[in-house]
Design a protein around this motif. Sequence first.
Motif, PDB file in Angstrom:
ATOM      1  N   UNK A  59      11.890  15.867  -3.033  1.00 18.02           N
ATOM      2  CA  UNK A  59      11.670  17.241  -2.605  1.00 18.02           C
ATOM      3  C   UNK A  59      12.942  17.838  -2.074  1.00 18.02           C
ATOM      4  N   UNK A  60      12.902  19.118  -1.782  1.00 17.43           N
ATOM      5  CA  UNK A  60      14.119  19.757  -1.286  1.00 17.43           C
ATOM      6  C   UNK A  60      14.513  19.218   0.078  1.00 17.43           C
ATOM      7  N   UNK A  61      15.771  19.038   0.272  1.00 24.51           N
ATOM      8  CA  UNK A  61      16.304  18.578   1.541  1.00 24.51           C
ATOM      9  C   UNK A  61      16.724  19.792   2.372  1.00 24.51           C
ATOM     10  N   UNK A  62      17.041  19.643   3.643  1.00 20.93           N
ATOM     11  CA  UNK A  62      17.430  20.783   4.471  1.00 20.93           C
ATOM     12  C   UNK A  62      18.694  21.481   3.950  1.00 20.93           C
ATOM     13  N   UNK A  63      18.779  22.756   4.228  1.00 24.15           N
ATOM     14  CA  UNK A  63      19.941  23.598   3.922  1.00 24.15           C
ATOM     15  C   UNK A  63      20.215  23.758   2.435  1.00 24.15           C
ATOM     16  N   UNK A  64      19.199  23.672   1.595  1.00 22.35           N
ATOM     17  CA  UNK A  64      19.437  23.851   0.159  1.00 22.35           C
ATOM     18  C   UNK A  64      19.526  25.317  -0.216  1.00 22.35           C
ATOM     19  N   UNK A  65      19.126  26.221   0.671  1.00 22.88           N
ATOM     20  CA  UNK A  65      19.153  27.643   0.355  1.00 22.88           C
ATOM     21  C   UNK A  65      20.433  28.332   0.819  1.00 22.88           C
ATOM     22  N   UNK A  66      21.334  27.605   1.422  1.00 17.56           N
ATOM     23  CA  UNK A  66      22.575  28.211   1.882  1.00 17.56           C
ATOM     24  C   UNK A  66      23.516  28.414   0.697  1.00 17.56           C
ATOM     25  N   UNK A 118       0.833  -1.217   0.000  1.00 18.33           N
ATOM     26  CA  UNK A 118       0.000   0.000   0.000  1.00 18.33           C
ATOM     27  C   UNK A 118       0.866   1.265   0.000  1.00 18.33           C
ATOM     28  N   UNK A 119       1.969   1.253   0.752  1.00 15.43           N
ATOM     29  CA  UNK A 119       2.898   2.394   0.738  1.00 15.43           C
ATOM     30  C   UNK A 119       3.444   2.590  -0.664  1.00 15.43           C
ATOM     31  N   UNK A 120       3.778   1.502  -1.336  1.00 11.98           N
ATOM     32  CA  UNK A 120       4.307   1.592  -2.701  1.00 11.98           C
ATOM     33  C   UNK A 120       3.267   2.187  -3.648  1.00 11.98           C
ATOM     34  N   UNK A 121       2.002   1.800  -3.481  1.00  8.48           N
ATOM     35  CA  UNK A 121       0.936   2.367  -4.323  1.00  8.48           C
ATOM     36  C   UNK A 121       0.787   3.865  -4.078  1.00  8.48           C
ATOM     37  N   UNK A 122       0.796   4.261  -2.804  1.00  9.23           N
ATOM     38  CA  UNK A 122       0.677   5.682  -2.473  1.00  9.23           C
ATOM     39  C   UNK A 122       1.875   6.466  -2.998  1.00  9.23           C
ATOM     40  N   UNK A 123       3.067   5.882  -2.847  1.00  8.01           N
ATOM     41  CA  UNK A 123       4.278   6.576  -3.291  1.00  8.01           C
ATOM     42  C   UNK A 123       4.327   6.683  -4.813  1.00  8.01           C
ATOM     43  N   UNK A 124       3.825   5.663  -5.507  1.00  7.75           N
ATOM     44  CA  UNK A 124       3.793   5.719  -6.975  1.00  7.75           C
ATOM     45  C   UNK A 124       2.845   6.817  -7.452  1.00  7.75           C
ATOM     46  N   UNK A 125       1.749   7.018  -6.731  1.00  7.16           N
ATOM     47  CA  UNK A 125       0.797   8.054  -7.111  1.00  7.16           C
ATOM     48  C   UNK A 125       1.294   9.451  -6.734  1.00  7.16           C
ATOM     49  N   UNK A 126       1.923   9.566  -5.563  1.00 10.93           N
ATOM     50  CA  UNK A 126       2.414  10.866  -5.077  1.00 10.93           C
ATOM     51  C   UNK A 126       3.847  10.704  -4.579  1.00 10.93           C
ATOM     52  N   UNK A 127       4.860  10.766  -5.463  1.00  9.84           N
ATOM     53  CA  UNK A 127       6.249  10.517  -5.049  1.00  9.84           C
ATOM     54  C   UNK A 127       6.861  11.610  -4.179  1.00  9.84           C
TER      55      UNK A 127
END
Length: 148
Positions: free
Chosen positions: A87-94, A42-51
């Motif tokens: 998605x963006x990881x921490x400290x990407x704006x430095x 079920x996690x794989x199905x959710x992740x495939x729909x919304x990565x």
Amino acid sequence: MLDRADKGLSIRRQCELLGVARAGVYRLQKPANDNDLAVMRRIDELFAAWPFLGSRRITAMLKAEGETINRKRVQRLMRQMGIAALGPKPNTSKPAPGHKIHPYLLRNMAIDRPNQVWAADITYCAPRPTFGEGRMTGMQKRKEEEEK
């Protein structure tokens, strides 16, 4: 590569020769239970729909479906499946050390007529692959490895 039945070499010596920590050798991993496999599917199905969803949102979605599950379990299963939110990881704006900061040239300028100032946007958005092509999910990778 480790032989537990070998009487000539102790487990300690075998680990030393292989360069493996003994802590990971003595305790055998428990096999996944059927409930874990169903939740992973079920996690794989959710992740495939919304990565872009992380463990917090997936946990909330599973709870909304009536599953009794906590975030740490979802994190562990996602880690086992080899998936992580896009998605963006921490400290990407430095800024990078030594990076030149360019001055804002329009700060005190009064813009009062057409075509006085122009701007451009160079943002690139990569096309998202459809399900079944492009990026494979963790369950698909594992199935492909089992077939080999």
